[in-house]
Design an enzyme around this catalytic site. Structure first.
Site, mmCIF file in Angstrom:
data_model
loop_
_atom_site.group_PDB
_atom_site.id
_atom_site.type_symbol
_atom_site.label_atom_id
_atom_site.label_comp_id
_atom_site.label_asym_id
_atom_site.label_seq_id
_atom_site.Cartn_x
_atom_site.Cartn_y
_atom_site.Cartn_z
ATOM 1 N N THR A 87 0.875 -1.177 0.000
ATOM 2 C CA THR A 87 0.000 0.000 0.000
ATOM 3 C C THR A 87 0.909 1.224 0.000
ATOM 4 O O THR A 87 1.654 1.440 0.957
ATOM 5 C CB THR A 87 -0.899 0.019 1.255
ATOM 6 N N LYS A 162 -7.972 1.498 -3.227
ATOM 7 C CA LYS A 162 -7.665 1.076 -1.846
ATOM 8 C C LYS A 162 -7.845 2.240 -0.855
ATOM 9 O O LYS A 162 -8.482 2.094 0.180
ATOM 10 C CB LYS A 162 -6.230 0.543 -1.801
ATOM 11 N N LYS A 237 -2.034 4.952 8.530
ATOM 12 C CA LYS A 237 -1.204 4.998 7.314
ATOM 13 C C LYS A 237 -2.090 5.253 6.084
ATOM 14 O O LYS A 237 -1.795 6.115 5.255
ATOM 15 C CB LYS A 237 -0.443 3.676 7.150
HETATM 16 P P1 NAD Z 1 6.190 -5.746 7.197
HETATM 17 O O1 NAD Z 1 6.890 -4.587 7.793
HETATM 18 O O2 NAD Z 1 5.919 -6.963 8.023
HETATM 19 O O3 NAD Z 1 6.959 -6.238 5.859
HETATM 20 C C1 NAD Z 1 7.704 -5.388 5.021
HETATM 21 C C2 NAD Z 1 9.016 -6.103 4.728
HETATM 22 O O4 NAD Z 1 9.779 -5.336 3.779
HETATM 23 C C3 NAD Z 1 9.913 -6.252 5.976
HETATM 24 O O5 NAD Z 1 10.191 -7.626 6.198
HETATM 25 C C4 NAD Z 1 11.175 -5.455 5.630
HETATM 26 O O6 NAD Z 1 12.354 -6.025 6.153
HETATM 27 C C5 NAD Z 1 11.149 -5.515 4.126
HETATM 28 N N1 NAD Z 1 11.969 -4.485 3.481
HETATM 29 C C6 NAD Z 1 12.106 -3.180 3.834
HETATM 30 N N2 NAD Z 1 12.979 -2.564 2.987
HETATM 31 C C7 NAD Z 1 13.367 -3.500 2.079
HETATM 32 C C8 NAD Z 1 14.241 -3.476 0.964
HETATM 33 N N3 NAD Z 1 14.874 -2.352 0.600
HETATM 34 N N4 NAD Z 1 14.426 -4.620 0.264
HETATM 35 C C9 NAD Z 1 13.800 -5.778 0.622
HETATM 36 N N5 NAD Z 1 12.954 -5.855 1.681
HETATM 37 C C10 NAD Z 1 12.738 -4.727 2.398
HETATM 38 O O7 NAD Z 1 4.795 -5.163 6.622
HETATM 39 P P2 NAD Z 1 3.512 -5.999 6.146
HETATM 40 O O8 NAD Z 1 2.502 -6.014 7.241
HETATM 41 O O9 NAD Z 1 3.955 -7.252 5.486
HETATM 42 O O10 NAD Z 1 2.913 -4.977 5.049
HETATM 43 C C11 NAD Z 1 3.487 -4.864 3.754
HETATM 44 C C12 NAD Z 1 2.626 -3.918 2.937
HETATM 45 O O11 NAD Z 1 1.288 -4.436 2.863
HETATM 46 C C13 NAD Z 1 2.506 -2.510 3.509
HETATM 47 O O12 NAD Z 1 2.550 -1.594 2.449
HETATM 48 C C14 NAD Z 1 1.162 -2.530 4.206
HETATM 49 O O13 NAD Z 1 0.573 -1.250 4.276
HETATM 50 C C15 NAD Z 1 0.374 -3.432 3.308
HETATM 51 N N6 NAD Z 1 -0.769 -4.101 3.965
HETATM 52 C C16 NAD Z 1 -0.603 -4.676 5.185
HETATM 53 C C17 NAD Z 1 -1.693 -5.302 5.795
HETATM 54 C C18 NAD Z 1 -1.554 -5.957 7.154
HETATM 55 O O14 NAD Z 1 -2.586 -6.309 7.749
HETATM 56 N N7 NAD Z 1 -0.351 -6.179 7.657
HETATM 57 C C19 NAD Z 1 -2.944 -5.329 5.147
HETATM 58 C C20 NAD Z 1 -3.050 -4.770 3.867
HETATM 59 C C21 NAD Z 1 -1.950 -4.147 3.288
#
Ligand code: NAD
Length: 289
Positions: A87, A162, A237
């Site tokens: 997102t 979204k 967010k």
């Molecule tokens: P998270 O923080 O668990 O995962 C993000 C991952 O990206 C981390 O493991 C981090 O180490 C990695 N990362 C950061 N910089 C990086 C780079 N340069 N190269 C490679 N990896 C890198 O977050 P999440 O909960 O998995 O969410 C991910 C996305 O999905 C976000 O944009 C969030 O808004 C969206 N989202 C999350 C949810 C939820 O319920 N968690 C629901 C819908 C959408």
């Protein structure tokens, strides 16, 4: 298909695991999170992307997405598709799509709803922006990771859908919670309030499917001490992204702006962080006491 998966956090890891479980060849990279079993680890984002038919990213925000896209796009094979499922703001999604298109790649912005449970169970909903051809290429993967994918339009349309949806959700959750807290003050029984509103013109998903009052309506995070669910800081967010989009497009969103302020206060100055976004109800009850 050969898939490069970058960002193996709470959402990305189970999504990648589901793709590998369905027989695809998945190579993964994350700067911090471990690479789950069944995924071939890569030494860098570019290495995960090399020779892939589709590269999927699941990253925290727009600046990180743009940085990763810069590393990954030059390593990708012409005709492959760069599909971002994070997102992020609409502008970042469009910038990344033009970078990919200029390099002869397909590009999709495909944010999801359904949360961590949806990622684990393969029941996410994808809202997708980009060309019909790229959507057709990635559709079999959306079917594995989710239960529904809607092609919303050109680049940025998935992110637009979204944040518009979640702006409505944030505002209606606040309205539902403040109304419950007002009903308390007026001595109106919460069950009666639910019985009336859920079948009257005040009904909404927040009231009917995710009732913020414990013990009333269907099972929801309210019945689990407001453990998320959908955490208040993730709602904040999305409301921030909606306000950014409203500013850059010149749209009037007074309710969205107020919802952003209320969730910001709840998360940054009160006890909202780490609680479900429906914990807005005990917040109002406390403020009213
Ligand atoms: P998270 O923080 O668990 O995962 C993000 C991952 O990206 C981390 O493991 C981090 O180490 C990695 N990362 C950061 N910089 C990086 C780079 N340069 N190269 C490679 N990896 C890198 O977050 P999440 O909960 O998995 O969410 C991910 C996305 O999905 C976000 O944009 C969030 O808004 C969206 N989202 C999350 C949810 C939820 O319920 N968690 C629901 C819908 C959408």
């Amino acid at each position: 298909m050969k898939i490069g998966f970058i960002g193996l956090g709470n959402m990305g890891a189970p999504m990648a695991v589901n793709l590998a479980g369905a027989g695809h060849e998945v190579t993964g990279f994350d700067t911090a999170a471990p690479v789950p079993a069944g995924i071939t680890p890569a030494a860098s984002a570019a290495e995960a992307a090399r020779n892939a038919d589709v590269v999927i990213t699941m990253l925290p925000n727009g600046p990180i997405l743009k940085m990763v896209a810069q590393q990954v796009i030059p390593a990708m094979t012409r005709g492959a598709v760069f599909c971002d499922c994070s997102t992020v703001d609409v502008n970042s999604a469009r910038v990344v799509a033009s970078m990919a298109t200029a390099a002869g790649l397909g590009a999709l912005d495909a944010p999801v709803s359904g949360g961590i449970g949806g990622a684990q169970n393969g029941t996410l909903t994808f809202m997708v922006g980009g060309s019909g051809a790229s959507f057709a290429t990635v559709s079999p993967l959306f079917e594995i990771m989710g239960q529904k994918a809607v092609h919303c339009g050109e680049a940025g349309a998935g992110q637009a859908a979204k944040i518009c949806n979640n702006m409505i959700l944030g505002a209606t959750m606040i309205a539902t919670c403040e109304a419950f807290a007002l009903a308390d003050k007026l001595g109106l029984d919460r069950q009666k309030m639910f019985d009336v509103v859920s079948t009257s013109s005040g009904y909404s998903w927040s009231m009917n499917a995710y009732c913020p009052a414990p013990g009333i309506g269907p099972q929801s995070p309210a019945d689990n001490d407001y453990r998320p669910g959908f955490a208040a800081e993730l709602m904040l967010k999305d409301l921030n992204l909606a306000q950014e989009a409203a500013r850059s497009s010149g749209a009037q969103t007074p309710m969205g702006a107020l919802a952003q302020q209320v969730y910001e206060q709840f998360v940054e100055q009160e006890d909202g962080r780490g609680r479900d976004f429906s914990a807005m109800l005990p917040r109002f009850v406390k403020l009213n006491s």
